[in-house]
Design an enzyme around this catalytic site. Structure first.
Site, PDB file in Angstrom:
ATOM      1  CE  LYS A  31      -0.425  -0.342   5.036  1.00 17.76           C
ATOM      2  NZ  LYS A  31      -1.274  -0.829   6.135  1.00 17.76           N
ATOM      3  NE  ARG A  79      -7.201  -0.165  10.249  1.00 16.16           N
ATOM      4  CZ  ARG A  79      -5.908  -0.296   9.956  1.00 16.16           C
ATOM      5  NH1 ARG A  79      -5.070   0.719  10.151  1.00 16.16           N
ATOM      6  NH2 ARG A  79      -5.438  -1.426   9.477  1.00 16.16           N
ATOM      7  CG  HIS A  88      -4.351  -4.680  11.509  1.00 14.15           C
ATOM      8  ND1 HIS A  88      -3.170  -5.131  10.956  1.00 14.15           N
ATOM      9  CD2 HIS A  88      -4.159  -3.364  11.774  1.00 14.15           C
ATOM     10  CE1 HIS A  88      -2.309  -4.114  10.880  1.00 14.15           C
ATOM     11  NE2 HIS A  88      -2.879  -3.043  11.374  1.00 14.15           N
ATOM     12  NE  ARG A 101      -2.626  -8.265   7.430  1.00 10.25           N
ATOM     13  CZ  ARG A 101      -3.310  -8.678   8.491  1.00 10.25           C
ATOM     14  NH1 ARG A 101      -3.873  -9.873   8.493  1.00 10.25           N
ATOM     15  NH2 ARG A 101      -3.463  -7.899   9.535  1.00 10.25           N
ATOM     16  CE1 TYR A 147      10.744  32.120   3.312  1.00 10.48           C
ATOM     17  CE2 TYR A 147      10.909  29.726   3.335  1.00 10.48           C
ATOM     18  CZ  TYR A 147      10.672  30.904   2.652  1.00 10.48           C
ATOM     19  OH  TYR A 147      10.348  30.860   1.309  1.00 10.48           O
ATOM     20  CB  CYS A 172      12.744  26.178   2.209  1.00  9.47           C
ATOM     21  SG  CYS A 172      13.801  27.348   3.067  1.00  9.47           S
ATOM     22  CG  MET A 173       7.444  23.629  -0.844  1.00 11.93           C
ATOM     23  SD  MET A 173       6.234  24.515  -1.845  1.00 11.93           S
ATOM     24  CE  MET A 173       5.289  25.370  -0.604  1.00 11.93           C
ATOM     25  CG  ASP A 174      10.455  24.174  -3.502  1.00 14.48           C
ATOM     26  OD1 ASP A 174       9.655  23.235  -3.655  1.00 14.48           O
ATOM     27  OD2 ASP A 174      10.115  25.365  -3.430  1.00 14.48           O
TER      28      ASP A 174
HETATM   29  C1  PLP Z   1      -0.495  -1.703   6.873  1.00 18.29           C
HETATM   30  C2  PLP Z   1      -0.994  -3.024   7.251  1.00 18.29           C
HETATM   31  C3  PLP Z   1      -0.099  -4.083   7.480  1.00 18.29           C
HETATM   32  C4  PLP Z   1       1.421  -3.906   7.490  1.00 18.29           C
HETATM   33  O1  PLP Z   1       1.788  -3.174   8.643  1.00 18.29           O
HETATM   34  P1  PLP Z   1       3.337  -3.013   9.053  1.00 18.29           P
HETATM   35  O2  PLP Z   1       3.295  -2.484  10.444  1.00 18.29           O
HETATM   36  O3  PLP Z   1       3.941  -2.023   8.117  1.00 18.29           O
HETATM   37  O4  PLP Z   1       3.943  -4.352   8.950  1.00 18.29           O
HETATM   38  C5  PLP Z   1      -0.633  -5.333   7.711  1.00 18.29           C
HETATM   39  N1  PLP Z   1      -1.970  -5.525   7.754  1.00 18.29           N
HETATM   40  C6  PLP Z   1      -2.862  -4.522   7.562  1.00 18.29           C
HETATM   41  C7  PLP Z   1      -4.328  -4.806   7.625  1.00 18.29           C
HETATM   42  C8  PLP Z   1      -2.400  -3.242   7.321  1.00 18.29           C
HETATM   43  O5  PLP Z   1      -3.273  -2.252   7.148  1.00 18.29           O
END
Ligand code: PLP
Length: 383
Positions: free
Chosen positions: A47, A145, A174, A230, A274, A321-323
């Site tokens: 992601k 969640r 999770h 995961r 700045y 700064c921004m850039d």
């Molecule tokens: C983002 C996410 C993960 C991975 O999390 P990490 O802490 O980066 O390993 C696993 N499962 C779900 C549902 C997530 O949203």
């Protein structure tokens, strides 16, 4: 290396600031995690542009490595993988709207069914389209969640047995606190998940693929590995938090580099940038770099960040700064065009993602996902 060389030159002509991703390091990280969790298998989480590393490029590597699955957060991330030819099963982990379901079916992306209503909507859409939807059921065991609460999960599981156009391939939860030193809450969540899974045992049904472990749980809670893990941040070579020591030999795959574009001498007593928050205590050489918070180099790191020039660390001075940022190199030398490392190694010096997260008072995840798409990505290895 040839590919890196050529694309580096191409990038330098446009802008010297770039992210370099070593795809071979990602492959090593994958194998290290796979070895650690076997016989459980690994679903790398891609992601947020693969935590800043580049969704499509990392997706292709993961496919070549023979991973069983890719996880993403949003529908459009899954679609993008499909548009670029990645055929691996892709689970979209996040919450969905009914209107998105046809797109999942067309692209053969796996849906997360996080409530009875959503599951019914998936069943209806699949029936209408004459297709079979692949879903993973989401159980909320304490994150609050998305997902059906563990104490009412039975309704979702029963409904899933009635569906004719849905293939329930997986079931997952999770953790909210798997990266903490105190694992009491994570253990409680795992217990609740097993309570839910008892549904299949009582009916003598084989459970679908069970998964729960994010990076923290992979490192700290072996009993949570189940059928699939995961890893997000761990796959990219970062320890989940400073509290969790690296028990698995992973390395940072990403470097962030730029080049000196300006050199000058600042007189003692002159304020820099700045607000004039930093004033040169003595005459000093200062170089300016073409990177800033508009690239994701967090403004909150002003007064704390350091960079590596000619193998040595120097402080970023004045507000970011921004850039552009300014770096005081004392009375050392540097030239226009010198490569400067913001994240990664140069000679004996190194700056880790964890350290930068400390400067910005955040977690490594946010550092990686904040590096803006304005910064070109350059790849090494992966063949
Ligand atoms: C983002 C996410 C993960 C991975 O999390 P990490 O802490 O980066 O390993 C696993 N499962 C779900 C549902 C997530 O949203």
């Amino acid at each position: 290396m040839t590919a890196l060389h050529e694309s580096t030159i191409a990038t330098d002509e446009l802008r010297p600031t770039r992210v370099e991703v070593d795809l071979d390091v990602l492959a090593e990280n994958y194998r290290a995690i796979a070895a650690h969790v076997a016989p459980a298998r690994v679903m790398p989480i891609l992601k947020a542009n693969a935590y800043g590393h580049g969704l499509v490029e990392v997706g292709r590597v993961v496919e070549r490595l023979g991973a069983p699955y890719i996880g993403v957060a949003y529908l459009e991330e899954g679609l993008r993988l499909r548009q670029h030819g990645v055929r691996l099963p892709v689970l979209v982990l996040g919450g969905i709207l009914g209107s998105q379901i046809p797109r999942f079916l067309e692209a053969d992306l796996t849906l997360t069914a996080s409530s009875v209503d959503k599951l019914r909507a998936i069943e209806e859409h699949a029936a209408r389209a004459g297709r079979t939807a692949t879903v993973h059921l989401k159980i909320d065991t304490g994150m609050e969640r998305i997902g059906v609460h563990w104490y009412s999960a039975e309704m979702l599981l029963e409904e899933s047995l009635r569906c004719r156009h849905v293939r329930v391939e997986g079931i997952f939860t999770h953790f909210a606190n798997a990266d903490a030193r105190d694992l009491a809450h994570a253990r409680l969540q795992l217990e609740r998940f097993h309570e839910t899974l008892g549904f299949y045992e009582r009916r003598s049904l084989p459970p679908p693929l069970r998964h729960a472990a994010n990076s923290g749980a992979i490192v700290q809670l072996r009993e949570s590995h189940l059928d699939l893990v995961r890893p997000g941040v761990l796959f990219y070579g970062v320890r989940p938090t400073l509290e969790v020591a690296a028990a698995i030999p992973v390395r940072q795959a990403l470097s962030w580099v730029t080049r000196v574009v300006y050199f000058k001498v600042v007189r003692a007593g002159q304020p820099v940038s700045y607000g004039g928050e930093w004033v040169a205590p003595a005459q000093t050489r200062v170089v300016t770099l073409p990177v800033g918070y508009g690239d994701g180099y967090a403004r909150a790191m002003s007064g704390r960040a350091e960079v590596i020039v000619r193998g040595k660390r120097y402080p970023v001075v004045g507000r970011i700064c921004m850039d552009q940022i300014m770096v005081s190199i004392g009375w050392d030398s540097a030239y226009n065009g010198d490569e400067v490392v913001l994240l990664g190694r140069q000679g004996a010096a190194g700056i880790s993602i964890e350290e930068m997260a400390g400067w910005a008072s955040t977690i490594p995840h946010e550092i990686l996902t904040s590096i803006n798409t304005r910064v070109p990505r350059v790849y090494r290895g992966g063949t």
